[in-house]
Design a protein around this motif. Sequence first.
Motif, short mmCIF file in Angstrom:
data_model
loop_
_atom_site.label_atom_id
_atom_site.label_comp_id
_atom_site.label_asym_id
_atom_site.label_seq_id
_atom_site.Cartn_x
_atom_site.Cartn_y
_atom_site.Cartn_z
N SER A 405 0.73 -1.13 -0.14
CA SER A 405 0.01 0.03 0.01
C SER A 405 1.00 1.18 -0.07
CB SER A 405 -0.86 0.00 1.39
OG SER A 405 -0.11 -0.02 2.46
N PRO A 406 0.49 2.51 -0.80
CA PRO A 406 1.19 3.68 -0.61
C PRO A 406 1.22 4.16 0.50
CG PRO A 406 -0.87 3.94 -1.76
CD PRO A 406 -0.69 2.38 -1.53
N LYS A 407 2.25 5.18 0.67
CA LYS A 407 2.77 5.68 2.08
C LYS A 407 1.55 6.60 2.69
CE LYS A 407 4.77 9.93 0.04
NZ LYS A 407 5.96 10.82 -0.10
N ASN A 408 0.60 7.00 1.94
CA ASN A 408 -0.62 7.99 2.63
C ASN A 408 -1.67 7.01 2.97
OD1 ASN A 408 0.77 10.33 2.08
ND2 ASN A 408 -0.02 10.62 0.13
N PHE A 409 -1.54 5.64 2.78
CA PHE A 409 -2.53 4.79 3.21
C PHE A 409 -2.80 4.56 4.72
CE2 PHE A 409 -4.78 0.88 4.06
CZ PHE A 409 -5.63 0.65 2.85
N CYS A 410 -4.15 4.74 4.98
CA CYS A 410 -4.35 4.83 6.51
C CYS A 410 -5.63 4.30 6.94
CB CYS A 410 -4.25 6.08 6.73
SG CYS A 410 -5.64 7.40 6.10
N GLU A 411 -6.58 3.80 6.10
CA GLU A 411 -7.84 2.92 6.24
C GLU A 411 -8.16 1.71 5.64
OE1 GLU A 411 -11.64 5.27 7.37
OE2 GLU A 411 -11.92 4.82 5.00
N LEU A 412 -8.43 0.54 6.05
CA LEU A 412 -8.46 -0.47 5.42
C LEU A 412 -10.10 -1.07 5.98
CD1 LEU A 412 -8.23 -3.25 3.98
CD2 LEU A 412 -7.00 -4.05 5.88
N LYS A 413 -11.25 -1.07 5.00
CA LYS A 413 -12.54 -1.76 5.35
C LYS A 413 -12.51 -3.04 4.84
CE LYS A 413 -14.56 2.72 4.82
NZ LYS A 413 -15.49 3.72 4.39
N MET A 414 -12.93 -4.11 5.72
CA MET A 414 -12.99 -5.43 5.12
C MET A 414 -14.16 -6.15 5.40
SD MET A 414 -9.27 -7.33 5.78
CE MET A 414 -9.45 -7.75 7.51
N TYR A 415 -14.87 -6.57 4.39
CA TYR A 415 -16.16 -7.38 4.81
C TYR A 415 -16.02 -8.64 4.41
CZ TYR A 415 -20.92 -9.06 3.18
OH TYR A 415 -21.84 -9.94 2.80
N ASN A 416 -16.23 -9.53 5.32
CA ASN A 416 -15.98 -11.24 4.84
C ASN A 416 -17.58 -11.56 4.87
OD1 ASN A 416 -15.36 -13.81 4.79
ND2 ASN A 416 -13.69 -13.24 6.20
N ASN A 417 -17.77 -12.28 3.62
CA ASN A 417 -19.00 -12.97 3.23
C ASN A 417 -19.06 -14.45 3.68
OD1 ASN A 417 -17.42 -14.11 1.43
ND2 ASN A 417 -19.32 -13.81 -0.27
N SER A 418 -18.17 -14.54 4.48
CA SER A 418 -18.17 -15.95 5.14
C SER A 418 -17.66 -15.95 6.50
CB SER A 418 -17.44 -17.22 4.36
OG SER A 418 -16.06 -16.62 4.11
N ILE A 419 -17.40 -17.03 7.31
CA ILE A 419 -16.98 -17.03 8.62
C ILE A 419 -15.31 -16.59 8.64
CG2 ILE A 419 -16.42 -18.47 10.56
CD1 ILE A 419 -18.94 -19.82 10.17
N SER A 420 -14.76 -15.81 9.38
CA SER A 420 -13.57 -15.38 9.33
C SER A 420 -12.69 -16.51 9.58
CB SER A 420 -13.23 -14.21 10.31
OG SER A 420 -11.88 -13.86 10.21
N LYS A 421 -11.56 -16.65 8.79
CA LYS A 421 -10.53 -17.82 8.93
C LYS A 421 -9.19 -16.96 9.40
CE LYS A 421 -12.78 -20.87 5.46
NZ LYS A 421 -12.20 -21.52 4.44
N ASN A 436 6.14 -1.36 11.97
CA ASN A 436 7.49 -0.93 11.34
C ASN A 436 7.60 -0.28 9.98
OD1 ASN A 436 8.56 -2.50 13.76
ND2 ASN A 436 8.68 -4.36 12.74
N ARG A 437 6.43 0.07 9.59
CA ARG A 437 6.26 0.87 8.13
C ARG A 437 6.81 2.00 8.40
NH1 ARG A 437 2.13 0.44 3.58
NH2 ARG A 437 1.80 2.56 4.17
N ASN A 470 -4.11 -0.15 21.76
CA ASN A 470 -3.51 0.83 23.05
C ASN A 470 -2.13 1.37 22.84
OD1 ASN A 470 -5.64 0.50 24.62
ND2 ASN A 470 -4.63 -1.84 25.43
N LEU A 471 -1.42 0.73 21.79
CA LEU A 471 -0.09 1.11 21.37
C LEU A 471 -0.07 2.43 20.34
CD1 LEU A 471 1.84 -2.27 21.26
CD2 LEU A 471 2.15 -0.54 22.70
N GLY A 472 -1.12 2.64 19.78
CA GLY A 472 -1.44 3.32 19.03
C GLY A 472 -1.03 3.06 17.34
N VAL A 473 -1.07 1.95 17.48
CA VAL A 473 -0.89 1.47 15.91
C VAL A 473 -2.01 1.50 15.15
CG1 VAL A 473 0.23 -0.41 14.58
CG2 VAL A 473 1.10 0.16 16.88
N ILE A 474 -3.14 1.05 15.64
CA ILE A 474 -4.48 1.18 14.92
C ILE A 474 -5.44 1.65 15.58
CG2 ILE A 474 -3.62 -1.16 13.66
CD1 ILE A 474 -5.99 -2.30 15.75
N LYS A 475 -6.49 1.99 14.83
CA LYS A 475 -7.83 2.34 15.85
C LYS A 475 -8.93 1.55 14.91
CE LYS A 475 -11.61 6.18 15.66
NZ LYS A 475 -11.76 7.39 14.98
#
Length: 484
Positions: A405-421, A436-437, A470-475
Amino acid sequence: MTCQLPYDCLSEIFEYLKGDKTALYSCLLVNRLWCKSSVRILWRDIWNLRYSMAYKHRPKVTSTILISILVACLPNESKELLYKNGIFIPTPTSKQPLFNYAAFCQVLSIYEICRIIDEVLEEDKNYLVVNEVIKMLMNEISSLKILTYYSNNGIPDKISFTCFSEERDCLIDLSELHCSSNLSSEFFYQLSQICQKLQSITIDFENMDFGISFELKELILLQNNLKNLTLSAFKGGDWTDIMPALIKHSNTLTRLHLSSNNGNLPLLFVALFPNLQEIKFSFVSSAGYPHFEDFNELQYVNFHKLQILNFPYQCPKLECMMKFLENNGKNLKEIYIAKSNNGLNLTIAKFCPNLKNLFTIFKNDELDILKIIFNSCQYLESIEIWCGNTYLSEKEVLETIAKHSPKNFCELKMYNNSISKLIPKDLETFFISWLNRIPKKLLTLIIIKEDYNSLEDDEENMKIIDKYENLGVIKFETKFYDED
């Protein structure tokens, strides 16, 4: 010694909280001054508050509570009228309300007023309550911004329009109207005499037995700066008759949303609006492409200012979409396309280099195309991806996001149409890679879910998510599939 902020300062602070209804609601309980400051904001659009406060254990503003407060605010003559007609609605207190809540409103939804009164009362005289509440609101509101009035229940036929007369100054600055096309011509006439500053109009076309009234066409024609237009046609509805009235707004219109389940409605008029910045076609049909016959010609039209293109359901033929993107992709900032193939996705990569937000479909053998899009669209900040079954797996999506993903990338939306594996180990590997990015950037991870399990339903996954949040890596956020 406590220090009390002045009312003006509090009001300015609370303005920043207006998107967080739960926080504002808690401010009501601090003291009288905080209550006075926050209640004004909450009551600007009390109809929306009923829904936005109803999720995730937030306090819910029920129909009974809302109608009792509105009735308590009615003038004595209105209360006496209801009493004489045998209509009794309990109020929170026998005293006058603490605030004149009606005066705070900037949004009036006749549709919601009718609905909540129908929920609370089982009377054949409900229209009397509706009329008195509307009359009171029109008298108390100093400047109405948004008016919503749909005709899909029985009460609107009995609403009195005397309160929409020219003496009602609160309508002069009305900027947004949502309505049905088959409302009384008197309603449209009264509005056309007062409201000529509408910037946004939404019209639902249903029950076309008597066509479109002249007064509705005149209302559209008289607007001076129309920017946003939404037309919805269902149950045989048709927007053809208002096309001549729209031509006047060819230079000002910047956002167009068309929605329908009826085939063969005209689309070529879209070409009349060269300054469109957003186009959305919400067409639903099981019969292939009946809505998009006109798109065979629209694919060649250049919209030089177009930034947002949205096809949430049905799409034109993909070869037409590819030609449209070839002509208009350069300035696009956002694309939402619910039907796709590798040819269309490669077209996006080739002709849409300035994208910031993207939703498109990737089959389970199209991981390389996702990498090509990341490599070509270097300004991309957000992407929504479907996973599971015939789509990409969650694991390979996360690995690709971390590496490509490019350097400005900051949001991922994921929809799973089956049970998560997705297993906890793979999830933590992704978070470590993101940590580490370079450059470091907070990632907003949004899981779009339905009834079956998604990754956050796994307890170990949630421990890892909490750790890196809590580490501030993700929201981390979750949304339901049908949530806006």
